[in-house]
Design a protein around this motif. Structure first.
Motif, PDB file in Angstrom:
ATOM      1  N   LYS A   1       0.769  -0.927  -0.101  1.00  0.00           N
ATOM      2  CA  LYS A   1      -0.370   0.316   0.554  1.00  0.00           C
ATOM      3  C   LYS A   1       0.981   1.504   0.033  1.00  0.00           C
ATOM      4  O   LYS A   1       0.310   2.507  -0.086  1.00  0.00           O
ATOM      5  N   GLN A   2       1.710   0.835   0.322  1.00  0.00           N
ATOM      6  CA  GLN A   2       3.058   2.206   0.368  1.00  0.00           C
ATOM      7  C   GLN A   2       2.946   3.209  -0.951  1.00  0.00           C
ATOM      8  O   GLN A   2       3.191   2.614  -2.039  1.00  0.00           O
ATOM      9  N   LYS A   3       2.683   4.537  -0.612  1.00  0.00           N
ATOM     10  CA  LYS A   3       2.845   4.995  -2.193  1.00  0.00           C
ATOM     11  C   LYS A   3       3.716   6.075  -1.991  1.00  0.00           C
ATOM     12  O   LYS A   3       3.834   7.077  -3.574  1.00  0.00           O
ATOM     13  N   GLY A   4       4.687   6.453  -1.096  1.00  0.00           N
ATOM     14  CA  GLY A   4       5.807   7.210  -1.189  1.00  0.00           C
ATOM     15  C   GLY A   4       6.256   7.018   0.346  1.00  0.00           C
ATOM     16  O   GLY A   4       6.726   6.457   0.755  1.00  0.00           O
ATOM     17  N   VAL A   5       7.226   9.005   0.083  1.00  0.00           N
ATOM     18  CA  VAL A   5       8.287   8.300   1.297  1.00  0.00           C
ATOM     19  C   VAL A   5       7.884  10.118   1.725  1.00  0.00           C
ATOM     20  O   VAL A   5       7.774  10.720   1.290  1.00  0.00           O
ATOM     21  N   ALA A   6       8.753  10.446   3.041  1.00  0.00           N
ATOM     22  CA  ALA A   6       9.042  11.754   4.241  1.00  0.00           C
ATOM     23  C   ALA A   6      10.282  11.627   3.191  1.00  0.00           C
ATOM     24  O   ALA A   6      11.224  10.861   2.909  1.00  0.00           O
ATOM     25  N   PHE A   7      10.192  13.297   3.564  1.00  0.00           N
ATOM     26  CA  PHE A   7      11.426  13.657   3.037  1.00  0.00           C
ATOM     27  C   PHE A   7      11.914  15.087   3.669  1.00  0.00           C
ATOM     28  O   PHE A   7      10.613  16.043   4.078  1.00  0.00           O
ATOM     29  N   ILE A   8      13.174  15.541   4.232  1.00  0.00           N
ATOM     30  CA  ILE A   8      13.544  16.308   5.091  1.00  0.00           C
ATOM     31  C   ILE A   8      13.771  17.250   4.481  1.00  0.00           C
ATOM     32  O   ILE A   8      15.157  16.804   4.381  1.00  0.00           O
ATOM     33  N   ASP A   9      14.604  18.866   4.141  1.00  0.00           N
ATOM     34  CA  ASP A   9      15.343  19.246   3.939  1.00  0.00           C
ATOM     35  C   ASP A   9      16.242  20.063   4.356  1.00  0.00           C
ATOM     36  O   ASP A   9      15.512  20.351   5.598  1.00  0.00           O
ATOM     37  N   ASP A  10      17.916  19.866   4.384  1.00  0.00           N
ATOM     38  CA  ASP A  10      18.383  20.388   5.468  1.00  0.00           C
ATOM     39  C   ASP A  10      18.774  21.693   5.226  1.00  0.00           C
ATOM     40  O   ASP A  10      19.536  22.129   6.913  1.00  0.00           O
ATOM     41  N   SER A  11      18.102  22.093   4.525  1.00  0.00           N
ATOM     42  CA  SER A  11      18.242  23.767   5.170  1.00  0.00           C
ATOM     43  C   SER A  11      17.445  24.278   5.732  1.00  0.00           C
ATOM     44  O   SER A  11      18.056  25.193   6.019  1.00  0.00           O
ATOM     45  N   LEU A  12      16.482  23.731   6.022  1.00  0.00           N
ATOM     46  CA  LEU A  12      15.414  24.119   7.202  1.00  0.00           C
ATOM     47  C   LEU A  12      15.569  23.510   8.399  1.00  0.00           C
ATOM     48  O   LEU A  12      14.304  24.201   9.225  1.00  0.00           O
TER      49      LEU A  12
END
Lengths: 194, 596
Positions: free
Chosen positions: B566-577
Motif C-alpha cells: 500500500k505504500q505510496k511514497g516516502v517522507a523527505f526532510i530539507d536539511d537547509s531548513l
C-alpha cells in the motif's frame, strides 16, 4: 482623466524569510539616492511566518500611493517560482518578470494534498514577452554566502533599470554588516551579468 | 537631510525632534516599531509596559508631572486602555499626552477590524491622522502642540499602510526643551470623584467646542481645488490612493478627523458639484457630514470592510470592475503563515491535538496551531481570554469537563492579561489546566522583552518574574515545567494534570527558534532513511516546513523498495531548513528519521 502615469512600480513576491523586505528597501533607497520620490509598502507580523510576502516599490516625480493597483506593475521580481502565479493580475503582458528558479513547497503540497504546479515557466512565457529566469541560489553559493540570494536578484533587476551602478553599490555597502558586504556585492554583480 | 522611513519610525523621529523624551507602550502590530525606534535616541526614557492600560497610566502620571509623553498601542490595545482613557479627557494632561492607535484594516495581524476613530468621538479626544511618513513626522509635533494648548490627550491614528509603508522624510535637528517636570498638586482637576468630575465634564464640552473652531483653521485640514465636478473628502492613506487614481479631482484632506471642521466642509461642499467621502472601515466622516445636512456619497459605493487600494477606489467610484490579467483554471496552492521549523509550540500542540481536549487559545504565534495539520487550538478571542474561557467552560460543563478543558497562553500574553484570570481560577476552585507557552520572548511582534525575560526594552538586566513562583503565589498548587521538545513527558504531565481536581499550571518552556539569547545547542539537521520509511505520514502531520511527502511516481523512482504494497511514497526532510529539534524523530514509529 490623467492618472499618475509617470510612476513606475516594482512588485517583489516570495515567502517569509527570503529577504524580500531588505531587497525592496535597497531599491527604494537607490531611487531616493537617484533623486526621485519613492514609497514602498509591505505587511509585517503574523502574515510573515512562512506565508506569502509581497513588497511594492514605486518611484517617480511625485508618488502618492505606496501600493500599485492591479494591472500597472512594470516589473515583478519573484523570489519563488509558484509565487509568480499569485500576482499575475498586477501585471500587463508588457510587464517584465524576473523569477528565481527556487521552489518552496506550501503546506498543502508538503502534506500531499495538493500538487506544486508544473510548467510554470512555460505558462508565463506564453503571456509575457520578457521573462528572465534566474538561479539565484547558484549565484549566492558562488558568491560565498547562501543568504545573498536576494542581492543576486537585485543584480538582475538592476540590469533592467537605468540607474547608475555606483548608486546600487553605495546603498548595498550601507545595507549589510561589514563582513557580508563583499559577498553581497559579488552576488549582485553575478545577478547583474546573468 | 533626507531619510527613507516607515510611518512608525517617522512618528518616533518627529516626537524626538519636538522634545519628547518619555514613551510607554505594549508591542502590537502595526505599532511596535515606534517605541523601538524612540528607545535608542539620546536622553529618553522608554518602556515596554506589561499591557496597554498600564502603559497609558504610566503616560498619564508622567504627563501630570509635566512631561511630554508618547503612548503607543495597536487598535485592540485601546480596548485594554479604555478605562483610564475615558477619564483622562476629564483631568487634562498638564504636560502633553499623545496616544498612538495603530489600526489594522484587512486584519493583517489582528483578531478584529475595529475603527478606532470612534474612540475619539466616544472619549471626547481630538484625533489626527497622517497619510505618509513625512506627514507622520509633522503631525506628531502638531499633536503635541494641540495637547499642550488645549490641556487634552490627543489621539494619533495610523493604519497598517501608514505605519509600515516607507517614504522619504526630511530630517530636522532635534530640539531640546530642558526639564519641564515638577510635582503639581491640583486635586479638583486630578481627583475624579463625582463632585469634581461633574465640573470637569463641563470643561470637556467647552474644550471640544474650542477644538471645533480650531479645526476650521487647522493648517492640515486642506482644500485642494481642481476640477469642481467632483469633490472628495478623505483622510489618511485613502487620500494617497485617491490621488493616485484621480489626481484632477478636488479634495478636502482632513489632517484632523475629530472634531471635524464644519465650516470648511460646508465651504468645500458648496464649491463642487458631486461630493464623495473616501474612508476605510466605518462611515465615520460620512455620518458627521450627513448630520450637517450635506448630500455626500460614501458607503453606498465604497466597501465597509478591508483596507482600500487605488484599484478599490477606482472601481467603486466608477462603478465598474477593473480588468485584470487572470490565468484561467490554474490551481495555486495557498501559502498560509506557519509555525517555523523547530518551533517549540509544534510539539506541545501535537500532544494537545491528540488529547481530544478543548483548547482555549490566545494571541500569539501559537494561535497558528488551529490550522491543519496540528489542529490543536480551538478558540482565540483576545489577549488573556484563554484562561477565563477555559475556567468558564470547565464550570459550565461540570463533570463532563473532567480531563477535557485546557487554556493555552504565551509568556508575554500571560504577563499582559493572564494573571488576574489565573487568580480567579484558584479563587473559584477551577479544574481546568493552563499551559503557559514560555518561549522567553514576545515572538509574534518581533522579539520584545517583557517582565519574565529579565531584560528591559533597552536590554538592561532587571528583575525576572518567575512563573512557577507567581502561579504558586496566586494559589495554584500544581505547577509543572515541561520541555515541549520532549513529547513523552509533555504528554504524561498534561494527561496527569487533566485528571487532577483543582487548577493546575504547566509551563512549556523552550526559547523561540528565532530568539537572540537562545542557548546554542549543537543540534544537527535530521534526514529520512528512505529504506526504513513506511510512508505513514505521521511526521508530515506535524506540519513542519522542512518535512515533505514525495510520492514514488513524482520522483520517478518506481523501483524504490516499498515496505508494503500500500505504500505510496516516502517522507523527505530539507536539511537547509531542519533545526534538528527531534520532534519528528520521536513521532516516527519505525525509526526512519536519523541523524545526518
Amino acid at each position: 482623466m490623467r492618472a499618475n502615469k509617470d510612476i513606475k512600480s516594482i512588485l517583489f513576491a516570495g515567502v517569509g524569510g527570503q529577504g524580500i523586505l531588505r531587497a525592496s528597501d535597497i531599491v527604494c533607497l537607490v531611487m531616493m539616492e537617484a533623486g526621485m520620490d519613492t514609497k514602498k509598502s509591505e505587511v509585517h507580523g503574523m502574515a510573515q511566518r512562512g506565508g506569502c510576502v509581497t513588497s511594492h516599490v514605486r518611484y517617480g516625480r511625485k508618488v502618492y500611493s505606496p501600493i500599485a493597483k492591479k494591472g500597472v506593475v512594470d516589473i515583478l521580481v519573484s523570489f519563488e517560482k509558484l509565487e509568480t502565479l499569485r500576482y499575475l493580475d498586477f501585471l500587463t503582458p508588457q510587464s517584465t518578470i524576473i523569477v528565481n528558479e527556487k521552489e518552496i513547497y506550501p503546506p498543502s503540497v508538503n502534506l500531499g494534498d495538493a500538487q506544486y504546479p508544473g510548467n510554470i515557466f512555460e505558462t508565463i512565457k506564453n503571456i509575457f514577452h520578457l521573462v528572465k529566469v534566474v538561479n539565484a541560489s547558484d549565484c549566492a553559493v558562488k558568491a560565498g554566502d547562501i543568504r545573498t540570494e536576494n542581492t543576486a536578484l537585485l543584480g538582475v533587476l538592476s540590469s533592467y533599470l537605468q540607474i547608475d551602478l555606483s548608486l546600487w553599490e553605495k546603498v548595498i555597502r550601507k545595507s549589510f554588516p561589514e563582513k557580508t558586504i563583499a559577498a553581497n556585492l559579488k552576488a549582485f554583480h553575478m545577478g547583474r551579468m546573468s | 537631510m533626507k531619510s527613507l522611513m516607515s510611518g512608525n519610525e517617522a512618528i518616533a523621529r518627529g516626537a524626538y525632534e519636538h522634545g519628547v523624551r518619555f514613551a510607554s507602550g505594549y508591542p502590537g502590530t502595526p505599532s511596535t516599531e515606534i517605541i523601538e525606534t524612540f528607545a535608542v535616541y539620546d536622553g529618553v526614557y522608554a518602556e515596554w509596559s506589561p499591557n496597554e492600560k498600564v502603559a497609558l497610566e504610566v503616560g498619564i502620571g508622567a504627563a501630570l508631572a509635566g512631561a511630554k509623553v508618547l503612548v503607543t498601542m495597536k487598535h485592540v490595545g485601546v480596548n485594554v486602555a479604555a478605562d483610564p482613557l475615558f477619564t483622562v479627557s476629564y483631568t487634562g494632561t498638564n504636560g502633553a499626552l499623545v496616544i498612538i492607535t495603530a489600526d489594522d484594516p484587512s486584519l493583517h495581524s489582528s483578531q478584529n477590524e475595529q475603527d478606532n476613530r470612534n474612540y475619539a468621538k466616544f472619549a471626547k479626544i481630538p484625533m489626527l491622522e497622517p497619510a505618509d511618513s513625512q506627514e507622520a513626522k509633522e503631525y506628531i509635533k502638531l499633536a503635541f502642540d494641540i495637547s499642550e494648548e488645549f490641556d487634552t490627550p490627543v489621539f494619533f491614528r495610523t493604519t497598517t499602510r501608514v505605519s509600515h509603508s516607507k517614504s522619504v522624510v526630511a530630517l530636522e535637528k532635534p530640539k531640546s526643551i530642558g526639564d519641564p517636570t515638577s510635582i503639581q498638586f491640583n486635586t479638583a482637576k486630578y481627583v475624579m470623584v463625582p463632585m469634581n468630575a461633574r465640573v470637569r465634564r463641563l470643561e470637556v464640552e467647552k474644550k471640544l467646542q474650542k477644538l471645533k473652531e480650531f479645526a476650521d483653521n487647522f493648517s492640515e485640514n486642506k482644500i485642494e481645488m481642481n476640477d469642481p465636478e467632483v469633490g472628495i473628502i478623505t483622510a489618511g492613506m485613502s487620500y494617497n490612493y485617491a490621488k493616485d487614481i484621480f489626481p484632477d479631482y478636488s479634495y478636502l484632506k482632513l489632517g484632523m478627523v475629530y472634531p471635524m471642521p464644519e465650516k470648511l466642509i460646508r465651504t468645500f461642499a458648496s464649491k463642487v458639484k458631486k461630493l464623495y467621502v473616501i474612508e476605510e472601515l466605518d462611515p465615520f466622516i460620512e455620518e458627521q457630514v450627513k448630520a450637517m445636512g450635506i448630500h455626500i456619497i460614501g458607503k453606498e459605493v465604497f466597501p465597509y470592510t478591508n483596507e482600500f487600494d487605488p484599484g478599490v477606489i477606482e472601481s467603486s467610484l466608477k462603478g465598474e470592475k477593473t480588468r485584470a490579467l487572470r490565468l484561467a483554471d490554474l490551481a495555486i496552492p495557498p501559502r498560509p503563515p506557519n509555525l517555523c521549523p523547530g518551533c517549540p509550540h509544534r510539539g506541545l500542540f501535537y500532544v494537545l491535538g491528540k488529547l481530544k481536549a478543548f483548547v482555549a487559545g490566545d494571541i500569539g504565534c501559537y494561535t497558528l496551531a488551529f490550522m491543519k495539520p496540528l489542529e490543536g487550538l480551538h478558540s482565540c478571542i483576545c489577549m488573556g481570554a484563554s484562561i477565563g474561557m477555559a475556567h468558564g467552560m470547565s464550570k459550565a460543563l461540570r463533570g463532563k469537563a473532567k480531563g477535557k478543558v485546557v487554556g493555552v497562553i504565551g509568556d508575554s500574553t500571560f504577563i499582559h492579561s493572564g494573571i488576574t484570570p489565573l487568580l480567579n481560577m484558584s479563587y473559584n476552585k477551577s479544574d481546568a489546566v493552563i499551559v503557559i507557552c514560555d518561549n522567553r520572548t514576545t515572538a509574534m511582534t518581533g522579539m520584545q522583552e517583557h517582565p519574565a525575560t529579565g531584560y528591559t526594552l533597552q536590554g538592561e538586566k532587571t528583575k525576572e518574574i518567575n512563573f512557577t513562583e507567581l502561579a504558586a503565589a496566586l494559589g495554584i498548587e500544581s505547577v509543572h515545567v515541561i520541555d515541549p521538545y520532549d513529547l513523552k513527558s509533555t504528554r504524561t504531565v498534561l494527561q496527569e494534570e487533566l485528571l487532577k481536581s483543582g487548577p493546575s499550571v504547566v509551563i512549556s518552556r523552550r526559547a523561540c527558534v528565532l530568539f537572540k539569547r537562545r542557548e546554542k545547542d549543537e543540534r544537527k539537521p535530521l534526514k529520512v532513511n528512505a529504506d526504513t520509511c513506511i510512508g505513514c505520514k505521521t511526521c508530515v502531520s506535524l506540519g513542519c516546513p522542512p518535512i515533505s511527502w514525495k510520492k514514488f511516481d513524482d520522483e520517478g523512482a518506481m523501483e524504490r523498495k516499498k515496505r508494503s504494497k500500500k505504500q505510496k511514497g516516502v517522507a523527505f526532510i530539507d536539511d537547509s531548513l531542519c533545526t534538528g529539534c527531534t520532534v519528528c524523530q520521536q513521532v516516527c514509529k519505525v525509526g526512519a528519521i536519523i541523524e545526518r
